[in-house]
Design a protein around this motif. Sequence first.
Motif, PDB file in Angstrom:
ATOM      1  N   ARG A  43      26.883  44.112  55.048  1.00 50.87           N
ATOM      2  CA  ARG A  43      27.017  44.510  53.649  1.00 50.87           C
ATOM      3  C   ARG A  43      25.724  45.169  53.190  1.00 50.87           C
ATOM      4  N   VAL A  44      25.890  46.232  52.438  1.00 51.64           N
ATOM      5  CA  VAL A  44      24.766  46.917  51.798  1.00 51.64           C
ATOM      6  C   VAL A  44      24.990  46.815  50.298  1.00 51.64           C
ATOM      7  N   TYR A  45      24.063  46.170  49.607  1.00 55.01           N
ATOM      8  CA  TYR A  45      24.234  45.923  48.176  1.00 55.01           C
ATOM      9  C   TYR A  45      23.808  47.142  47.363  1.00 55.01           C
ATOM     10  N   ASP A  46      24.617  47.462  46.354  1.00 51.85           N
ATOM     11  CA  ASP A  46      24.293  48.613  45.522  1.00 51.85           C
ATOM     12  C   ASP A  46      23.320  48.216  44.408  1.00 51.85           C
ATOM     13  N   ALA A  47      22.850  49.217  43.691  1.00 48.49           N
ATOM     14  CA  ALA A  47      21.839  48.991  42.654  1.00 48.49           C
ATOM     15  C   ALA A  47      22.348  48.077  41.552  1.00 48.49           C
ATOM     16  N   ALA A  48      23.628  48.200  41.217  1.00 43.13           N
ATOM     17  CA  ALA A  48      24.183  47.370  40.145  1.00 43.13           C
ATOM     18  C   ALA A  48      24.153  45.892  40.527  1.00 43.13           C
ATOM     19  N   HIS A  49      24.531  45.589  41.772  1.00 42.82           N
ATOM     20  CA  HIS A  49      24.506  44.187  42.230  1.00 42.82           C
ATOM     21  C   HIS A  49      23.081  43.639  42.216  1.00 42.82           C
ATOM     22  N   LEU A  50      22.147  44.402  42.741  1.00 36.00           N
ATOM     23  CA  LEU A  50      20.769  43.932  42.808  1.00 36.00           C
ATOM     24  C   LEU A  50      20.173  43.748  41.411  1.00 36.00           C
ATOM     25  N   LYS A  51      20.563  44.595  40.484  1.00 34.56           N
ATOM     26  CA  LYS A  51      20.079  44.455  39.108  1.00 34.56           C
ATOM     27  C   LYS A  51      20.618  43.172  38.484  1.00 34.56           C
ATOM     28  N   ALA A  52      21.853  42.835  38.830  1.00 35.63           N
ATOM     29  CA  ALA A  52      22.476  41.634  38.278  1.00 35.63           C
ATOM     30  C   ALA A  52      21.985  40.360  38.965  1.00 35.63           C
ATOM     31  N   HIS A  53      21.317  40.489  40.113  1.00 35.91           N
ATOM     32  CA  HIS A  53      20.814  39.329  40.872  1.00 35.91           C
ATOM     33  C   HIS A  53      19.333  39.560  41.178  1.00 35.91           C
ATOM     34  N   PRO A  54      18.471  39.435  40.177  1.00 36.74           N
ATOM     35  CA  PRO A  54      17.049  39.762  40.359  1.00 36.74           C
ATOM     36  C   PRO A  54      16.323  38.850  41.349  1.00 36.74           C
ATOM     37  N   LYS A  55      16.881  37.665  41.625  1.00 39.29           N
ATOM     38  CA  LYS A  55      16.215  36.752  42.556  1.00 39.29           C
ATOM     39  C   LYS A  55      16.732  36.913  43.983  1.00 39.29           C
ATOM     40  N   GLN A  56      17.593  37.900  44.199  1.00 38.92           N
ATOM     41  CA  GLN A  56      18.047  38.223  45.556  1.00 38.92           C
ATOM     42  C   GLN A  56      17.158  39.324  46.115  1.00 38.92           C
ATOM     43  N   LYS A  57      16.455  39.024  47.186  1.00 41.34           N
ATOM     44  CA  LYS A  57      15.596  40.021  47.823  1.00 41.34           C
ATOM     45  C   LYS A  57      16.362  40.908  48.801  1.00 41.34           C
ATOM     46  N   VAL A  58      17.394  40.374  49.433  1.00 37.26           N
ATOM     47  CA  VAL A  58      18.098  41.077  50.498  1.00 37.26           C
ATOM     48  C   VAL A  58      18.927  42.227  49.945  1.00 37.26           C
ATOM     49  N   ALA A  59      18.660  43.432  50.433  1.00 39.96           N
ATOM     50  CA  ALA A  59      19.418  44.612  50.032  1.00 39.96           C
ATOM     51  C   ALA A  59      20.439  45.020  51.090  1.00 39.96           C
ATOM     52  N   ARG A  60      20.156  44.686  52.350  1.00 38.98           N
ATOM     53  CA  ARG A  60      21.060  44.983  53.466  1.00 38.98           C
ATOM     54  C   ARG A  60      21.108  43.755  54.363  1.00 38.98           C
ATOM     55  N   ILE A  61      22.303  43.398  54.828  1.00 38.05           N
ATOM     56  CA  ILE A  61      22.423  42.256  55.723  1.00 38.05           C
ATOM     57  C   ILE A  61      23.541  42.507  56.727  1.00 38.05           C
ATOM     58  N   PHE A  62      23.266  42.174  57.990  1.00 35.61           N
ATOM     59  CA  PHE A  62      24.251  42.334  59.054  1.00 35.61           C
ATOM     60  C   PHE A  62      24.183  41.119  59.971  1.00 35.61           C
ATOM     61  N   PHE A  63      25.355  40.684  60.421  1.00 37.88           N
ATOM     62  CA  PHE A  63      25.418  39.590  61.397  1.00 37.88           C
ATOM     63  C   PHE A  63      26.211  40.091  62.593  1.00 37.88           C
ATOM     64  N   PHE A  64      25.610  39.923  63.781  1.00 36.11           N
ATOM     65  CA  PHE A  64      26.220  40.397  65.024  1.00 36.11           C
ATOM     66  C   PHE A  64      26.461  39.196  65.917  1.00 36.11           C
ATOM     67  N   TYR A  65      27.693  39.084  66.418  1.00 32.49           N
ATOM     68  CA  TYR A  65      28.048  37.991  67.320  1.00 32.49           C
ATOM     69  C   TYR A  65      28.445  38.588  68.658  1.00 32.49           C
ATOM     70  N   GLY A  66      27.706  38.229  69.704  1.00 30.24           N
ATOM     71  CA  GLY A  66      28.009  38.761  71.025  1.00 30.24           C
ATOM     72  C   GLY A  66      26.765  38.973  71.854  1.00 30.24           C
ATOM     73  N   HIS A  67      26.749  40.067  72.588  1.00 31.90           N
ATOM     74  CA  HIS A  67      25.627  40.371  73.479  1.00 31.90           C
ATOM     75  C   HIS A  67      24.440  40.897  72.666  1.00 31.90           C
ATOM     76  N   ASP A  68      23.257  40.588  73.125  1.00 32.89           N
ATOM     77  CA  ASP A  68      22.018  40.863  72.404  1.00 32.89           C
ATOM     78  C   ASP A  68      21.882  42.347  72.044  1.00 32.89           C
ATOM     79  N   PRO A  69      21.825  42.673  70.746  1.00 37.67           N
ATOM     80  CA  PRO A  69      21.675  44.075  70.330  1.00 37.67           C
ATOM     81  C   PRO A  69      20.221  44.509  70.179  1.00 37.67           C
ATOM     82  N   VAL A  70      19.281  43.583  70.433  1.00 37.98           N
ATOM     83  CA  VAL A  70      17.870  43.845  70.149  1.00 37.98           C
ATOM     84  C   VAL A  70      17.090  44.177  71.411  1.00 37.98           C
ATOM     85  N   SER A  71      17.294  43.394  72.465  1.00 41.54           N
ATOM     86  CA  SER A  71      16.521  43.601  73.683  1.00 41.54           C
ATOM     87  C   SER A  71      16.840  44.950  74.291  1.00 41.54           C
ATOM     88  N   ARG A  72      15.916  45.431  75.062  1.00 35.02           N
ATOM     89  CA  ARG A  72      16.070  46.686  75.758  1.00 35.02           C
ATOM     90  C   ARG A  72      15.387  46.548  77.111  1.00 35.02           C
TER      91      ARG A  72
END
Length: 360
Positions: A43-72
Amino acid sequence: MTSRMVVAIAAGAALFRVGAALADDAPKLPELSPNGADACFGRVYDAAHLKAHPKQKVARIFFFYGHDPVSRPNEEPMANADTSYNGFLTTTVRGAKKPEWAAGWCNKEDPSDKASGIRCGMECDRTLASLKVDDKGRLIVSNVQPDVYLDAGAEEDLGTAQYNKQALGSEDDNFRLDPMPAATCKAEFARIDPIDPALGAPLRERLKPDQPFCYGRDYDAAHLASHPDQVTQSIRVFRGPVELASFAAGGDVANWPDGADIAVSVTTRQKSGKVTQTYACQGEADQWRCSASSKMSDFSCDISQKEIFLKRGANGTMMLANPNSALAIVDLCSKAAEGKTTSDDKVYRLNPMPQSACSP
């Protein structure tokens, strides 16, 4: 500055955190992945949501379940790869240029109960998140701790003000994420540390256990004139017949490059002859960590704590870092070799050379 940081500077990029390698087993939580494939929610939060939730720092969040997407591809032997992580969380807070991420193990809280919730644990018995899927297929991510990206005990170490600055906000929990293509999550995780295509394959793939190699550089008068504090005039890093025979006799190809011997020859401005030192290497993250050994050494003291670091450079080059007086530009047993290198002989960009250039 740590030796790892020095090697990172040599390569012109920050060190990246290396997570678990690709898992062999398919995901086993059908709630998250009904067909056993990698699953992505975000989910990517829009400006309106973030304005309505001033104590939320997270603007983008993703959860991946499966094989490691970070290592190379890295320098650690594949035989030692950790394949246990299967849950990966990444968030980008307001104003940040790139995401932070953490990984954990996701399992049913009660495997015998089909209705049981899912808990993703982390090292030191910490919680990454609790998960459930709602009737619309969205992932509810809860129990996200403010210090999920910080070390255990960070609040005490950092102090309240700095902890609050680095931790997530009081409203950064109970996220409702939409199902997305796996490629979307992989692209998001790729933002953490973009791959430089010029680096190519890691050294452990480029340099074979049973094949010699030679890298080096000869510094001309113009370079030395512009670097008056550099002692090294010529340097070679190589594996020849002696090093190949040593690995063939006792090395394990499955754990390559662990146990690989390399030789480093240096000619300095002050000396007319070469000084050669052997190092025993092991893969560590994106580099080879090589400790000085007594094999083929011109020194007889205990020099095992003298280390150099090898790392792949751009366009087929090799980077060598000498942060702690670990090259034989001085007697490695002398007082001058104690502590950090004080000359300009810290980082070398070496080019591949014919094996004859590294002959004794």
